[in-house]
Write a protein that holds these residues in place. Structure first.
Motif, mmCIF file in Angstrom:
data_model
loop_
_atom_site.group_PDB
_atom_site.id
_atom_site.type_symbol
_atom_site.label_atom_id
_atom_site.label_comp_id
_atom_site.label_asym_id
_atom_site.label_seq_id
_atom_site.Cartn_x
_atom_site.Cartn_y
_atom_site.Cartn_z
ATOM 1 N N ILE A 113 0.870 -1.179 0.000
ATOM 2 C CA ILE A 113 0.000 0.000 0.000
ATOM 3 C C ILE A 113 0.904 1.225 0.000
ATOM 4 O O ILE A 113 1.820 1.315 0.818
ATOM 5 N N PRO A 114 0.696 2.168 -0.919
ATOM 6 C CA PRO A 114 1.554 3.358 -0.989
ATOM 7 C C PRO A 114 1.640 4.094 0.346
ATOM 8 O O PRO A 114 0.625 4.316 1.003
ATOM 9 N N GLY A 115 2.866 4.442 0.739
ATOM 10 C CA GLY A 115 3.079 5.203 1.962
ATOM 11 C C GLY A 115 3.293 4.352 3.200
ATOM 12 O O GLY A 115 3.553 4.880 4.279
ATOM 13 N N ILE A 116 3.196 3.031 3.071
ATOM 14 C CA ILE A 116 3.375 2.160 4.229
ATOM 15 C C ILE A 116 4.648 1.337 4.054
ATOM 16 O O ILE A 116 4.749 0.527 3.135
ATOM 17 N N GLY A 117 5.589 1.587 4.950
ATOM 18 C CA GLY A 117 6.825 0.823 4.957
ATOM 19 C C GLY A 117 6.716 -0.346 5.924
ATOM 20 O O GLY A 117 5.685 -0.550 6.565
ATOM 21 N N LYS A 118 7.798 -1.100 6.036
ATOM 22 C CA LYS A 118 7.781 -2.295 6.872
ATOM 23 C C LYS A 118 7.504 -1.975 8.346
ATOM 24 O O LYS A 118 6.689 -2.636 8.988
ATOM 25 N N LYS A 119 8.163 -0.954 8.876
ATOM 26 C CA LYS A 119 7.968 -0.612 10.295
ATOM 27 C C LYS A 119 6.541 -0.140 10.565
ATOM 28 O O LYS A 119 5.944 -0.497 11.578
ATOM 29 N N THR A 120 6.007 0.653 9.652
ATOM 30 C CA THR A 120 4.621 1.124 9.818
ATOM 31 C C THR A 120 3.658 -0.048 9.748
ATOM 32 O O THR A 120 2.722 -0.145 10.549
#
Length: 194
Positions: A113-120
């Protein structure tokens, strides 16, 4: 606060739309999940809304279903996530699919999902896993009695302590045309005891 708007759609250009309600034009920001099902310009529309006020701005967000609005609010309760990422979530995945991704801890899918990295994504899983996330529900003024009954039964089963994915599965397994929410809940609980 403003919880719902009903009026004429006079402008739509993602992510913005304007609804004329008795001569007042309300500008809203909406996820793509809402844009996909909007009527043509000049037609009547009803939207659930979320009003947000910050020190330097006021924003109004619009959603076709209450489950979209609820997910928008739930996602923002995760530390470090604001309205932009919450809108991206709704634009990138359905409400039911998001609940399933959280329950199955599918961090890899969430990072797509755009804007979501692994930590998020990991933080979302940890902070939302034990929450009763909304499942897909009917739009305002749409849907059949059966769909409404199924949605109500699913929410009630979640409130009884079942995980969202499990509650949805239980309700769908026993629901029949013409069932009331109460009869779906009763049959689902009886089935669970077998």
């Amino acid at each position: 606060m403003i919880g719902r708007l009903r009026g004429t759609l006079i402008h739509k250009q993602p992510p913005w739309l304007v609804i004329d309600v008795h001569g007042v034009g309300y500008e809203l920001e909406a996820p793509m999940s809402t844009f996909y099902d909007l009527p043509e310009i000049g037609k009547d529309v009803q939207l659930f809304t979320h009003y947000a006020q910050k020190e330097d701005s006021v924003s109004l967000y619009g959603f076709l279903t209450d489950s979209e609005r609820q997910l928008f609010r739930d996602v923002q309760r995760v530390s470090g996530i604001g309205a932009r990422i919450a809108l991206a979530v709704l634009s990138g995945v359905s409400v039911g699919d998001f609940a399933r991704l959280i329950q199955t801890s599918d961090v890899a899918a969430l990072t797509r999902i755009p804007g979501i990295g692994k930590k998020t994504a990991e933080r979302m899983v940890v902070e939302l896993r034990d929450r009763s996330l909304p499942t897909a529900g009917p739009a305002l003024g749409a849907g059949s009695i059966t769909h409404d009954a199924l949605s109500e039964a699913t929410v009630a089963l979640q409130q009884l302590g079942y995980k969202p994915v499990e509650a949805e599965r239980m309700a769908k397994a026993v629901a029949a045309d013409g069932d009331t929410p109460e009869s779906i809940i009763r049959k689902a609980l009886q089935q669970a005891l077998r």
